[in-house]
Every structure is written in C-alpha cells, then in structure tokens.
Design a protein around this motif. Structure first.
Motif, PDB file in Angstrom:
ATOM      1  N   ILE A 124     -24.869 -25.703 -24.444  1.00  0.00           N
ATOM      2  CA  ILE A 124     -24.804 -27.086 -24.939  1.00  0.00           C
ATOM      3  C   ILE A 124     -24.480 -28.044 -23.792  1.00  0.00           C
ATOM      4  O   ILE A 124     -25.103 -29.116 -23.661  1.00  0.00           O
ATOM      5  N   PHE A 125     -23.535 -27.654 -22.941  1.00  0.00           N
ATOM      6  CA  PHE A 125     -23.167 -28.507 -21.811  1.00  0.00           C
ATOM      7  C   PHE A 125     -24.347 -28.710 -20.859  1.00  0.00           C
ATOM      8  O   PHE A 125     -24.623 -29.836 -20.426  1.00  0.00           O
ATOM      9  N   HIS A 126     -25.049 -27.638 -20.516  1.00  0.00           N
ATOM     10  CA  HIS A 126     -26.181 -27.738 -19.586  1.00  0.00           C
ATOM     11  C   HIS A 126     -27.278 -28.649 -20.145  1.00  0.00           C
ATOM     12  O   HIS A 126     -27.870 -29.443 -19.398  1.00  0.00           O
ATOM     13  N   ILE A 127     -27.530 -28.540 -21.431  1.00  0.00           N
ATOM     14  CA  ILE A 127     -28.574 -29.376 -22.043  1.00  0.00           C
ATOM     15  C   ILE A 127     -28.152 -30.836 -22.063  1.00  0.00           C
ATOM     16  O   ILE A 127     -28.935 -31.730 -21.703  1.00  0.00           O
ATOM     17  N   MET A 128     -26.912 -31.100 -22.469  1.00  0.00           N
ATOM     18  CA  MET A 128     -26.437 -32.483 -22.540  1.00  0.00           C
ATOM     19  C   MET A 128     -26.356 -33.106 -21.143  1.00  0.00           C
ATOM     20  O   MET A 128     -26.595 -34.307 -20.975  1.00  0.00           O
ATOM     21  N   LYS A 129     -26.057 -32.290 -20.151  1.00  0.00           N
ATOM     22  CA  LYS A 129     -26.020 -32.785 -18.773  1.00  0.00           C
ATOM     23  C   LYS A 129     -27.413 -33.232 -18.330  1.00  0.00           C
ATOM     24  O   LYS A 129     -27.577 -34.275 -17.683  1.00  0.00           O
ATOM     25  N   LYS A 130     -28.417 -32.462 -18.710  1.00  0.00           N
ATOM     26  CA  LYS A 130     -29.796 -32.827 -18.370  1.00  0.00           C
ATOM     27  C   LYS A 130     -30.208 -34.104 -19.096  1.00  0.00           C
ATOM     28  O   LYS A 130     -30.931 -34.942 -18.534  1.00  0.00           O
ATOM     29  N   MET A 131     -29.763 -34.250 -20.319  1.00  0.00           N
ATOM     30  CA  MET A 131     -30.064 -35.462 -21.078  1.00  0.00           C
ATOM     31  C   MET A 131     -29.381 -36.677 -20.431  1.00  0.00           C
ATOM     32  O   MET A 131     -29.997 -37.731 -20.264  1.00  0.00           O
ATOM     33  N   TYR A 132     -28.123 -36.511 -20.072  1.00  0.00           N
ATOM     34  CA  TYR A 132     -27.355 -37.599 -19.478  1.00  0.00           C
ATOM     35  C   TYR A 132     -27.964 -38.050 -18.158  1.00  0.00           C
ATOM     36  O   TYR A 132     -28.041 -39.251 -17.866  1.00  0.00           O
ATOM     37  N   LYS A 133     -28.409 -37.086 -17.356  1.00  0.00           N
ATOM     38  CA  LYS A 133     -28.989 -37.400 -16.053  1.00  0.00           C
ATOM     39  C   LYS A 133     -30.456 -37.810 -16.144  1.00  0.00           C
ATOM     40  O   LYS A 133     -31.083 -38.098 -15.118  1.00  0.00           O
ATOM     41  N   ARG A 134     -30.992 -37.804 -17.357  1.00  0.00           N
ATOM     42  CA  ARG A 134     -32.388 -38.187 -17.598  1.00  0.00           C
ATOM     43  C   ARG A 134     -33.350 -37.368 -16.739  1.00  0.00           C
ATOM     44  O   ARG A 134     -34.265 -37.892 -16.097  1.00  0.00           O
ATOM     45  N   GLU A 135     -33.105 -36.060 -16.709  1.00  0.00           N
ATOM     46  CA  GLU A 135     -33.985 -35.179 -15.944  1.00  0.00           C
ATOM     47  C   GLU A 135     -35.381 -35.148 -16.565  1.00  0.00           C
ATOM     48  O   GLU A 135     -35.553 -35.378 -17.766  1.00  0.00           O
TER      49      GLU A 135
END
Length: 208
Positions: free
Chosen positions: A122-133
C-alpha cells in the motif's frame, strides 16, 4: 513494448492483451504502462499451500501472462523476510522478470519473521501516486481484504486495473461488491501458468 520472449510465449500459450495483440497495433501497445504488485505469501498460500487442489505457478509463464494479458511493464513481487535457505527461490523470482522486494524490519523484529506485506505494498503504491509517476493502472495479486480501501481509492482515481485472486474460495468477502471488470481468478488460467509437473499430474488424475 512487448519483448520478443514474451511475444513467443504469448503465441505459444495463447496469451493476448485484447485488441492490441489481435490487431498488431504497436502504437496502442506502447500506451499500456501498467504496474503489478504481488503479495507473495498470499499467492503461495492460495496455490501451492491450499488445502485442496494445490498447484504451483510457473513464474516465467506467469510474468509473461501478466505482460501479454494486462500490459504489465513492471511487476513487484513482495516477500515478508529474507531467508538464506531460500536463495534459489529468490533467484527464480528475479530470473522470471519480477522486481523482488522484501519487507523492512527493525532489529527487534528480525527474529519474528513477519510475512505480512500489505502495508508495504500500500505504501509503495501511494508513494507512486503522490510522486505522480508515469504509469496507467495498478494491478494487484492477492485475496487479502486489507487492500480493499486502496482498491476503492484507485478506482475512484481511475488508476485501478484488476485484482487477481489466487484462490477463489478464500478471496475476501469485502471484494464482493466490486464489478466483474475489476477482478479475475488465477484458477481460470491455471492451465496456462502452472508448472509442467502439475499439468502432468492433473492429466494422470483425470485418466480413466
């Protein structure tokens, strides 16, 4: 873009990624920039360790299937902890084309061997969302209900592909409200992604 190896496997075992493969439209194919996150423990318990009808996944075929069927360009395989005795498994996972990720532990937790990786995924996915990867959609491989809130959020954001359940019987009831376009069962493609040994064993059982 689909690799030559994946293209060969796809034709051999009948994998396809919708109209993109059928029409041979390379421009369309390049738009598929999807990511997969695999809960390794849940996948193992739902296939090789299930009480009835256990079977083993051929990781190479599985990785190709994910690419051909769902346009997965990168697949993260999460495990709870590292064991020196399982080095062969780790090499197999990476050789199949998965990005192997272990759960981080502090000194106090090292001896407890925690295998639950849901919070890490969950953290890895939300981090990607936050960084707009740069990716299109997220695909999950698990039957754990702990991902339900994440799935709801990703659907709301238009960034969710599907959740692939390893075991139909033990998929969390929390997902019952999802539309059929948001989930699949790995059992339905078992013949395409299981190991050859398991295939032969199944044929012997069915033989009169």
């Amino acid at each position: 873009q689909i690799s030559p190896r994946s293209d060969w496997f796809g034709k051999k075992f009948g994998f396809c990624s919708g109209d993109a493969v059928l029409k041979g439209n390379k421009k369309f194919m390049q738009k598929w920039e999807n990511l997969a996150f695999i809960d390794g423990q849940n996948l193992y318990m739902g296939t090789a360790k299930r009480e009835q009808g256990s079977w083993r996944i051929d990781l190479g075929r599985f990785r190709v299937y994910l690419e051909q069927k769902y346009g997965i360009v990168k697949a993260y395989y999460f495990l709870g902890y590292m064991q020196e005795t399982r080095e062969d498994l780790y090499e197999e996972i990476q050789a199949a084309g998965f990005v192997l990720v272990f759960r981080e532990h502090n000194a106090a937790m090292l001896g407890k061997k925690k295998g639950n990786v849901d919070s890490d995924i969950i953290f890895h996915i939300m981090k990607k969302m936050y960084k707009r990867e740069d990716f299109q959609k997220i695909y999950l491989v698990s039957g754990d209900g702990d991902y339900k809130m994440l799935v709801d959020f990703l659907i709301e954001e238009g960034r969710f592909g599907r959740i692939l359940f390893p075991d139909r019987q033990f998929a969390s009831s929390l997902y019952k409200e999802l539309g059929s376009e948001y989930f699949d069962y790995l059992e339905s493609v078992r013949g395409k992604i299981e190991t050859k040994k398991d295939k032969k064993r199944q044929k012997k059982k069915r033989a009169p």
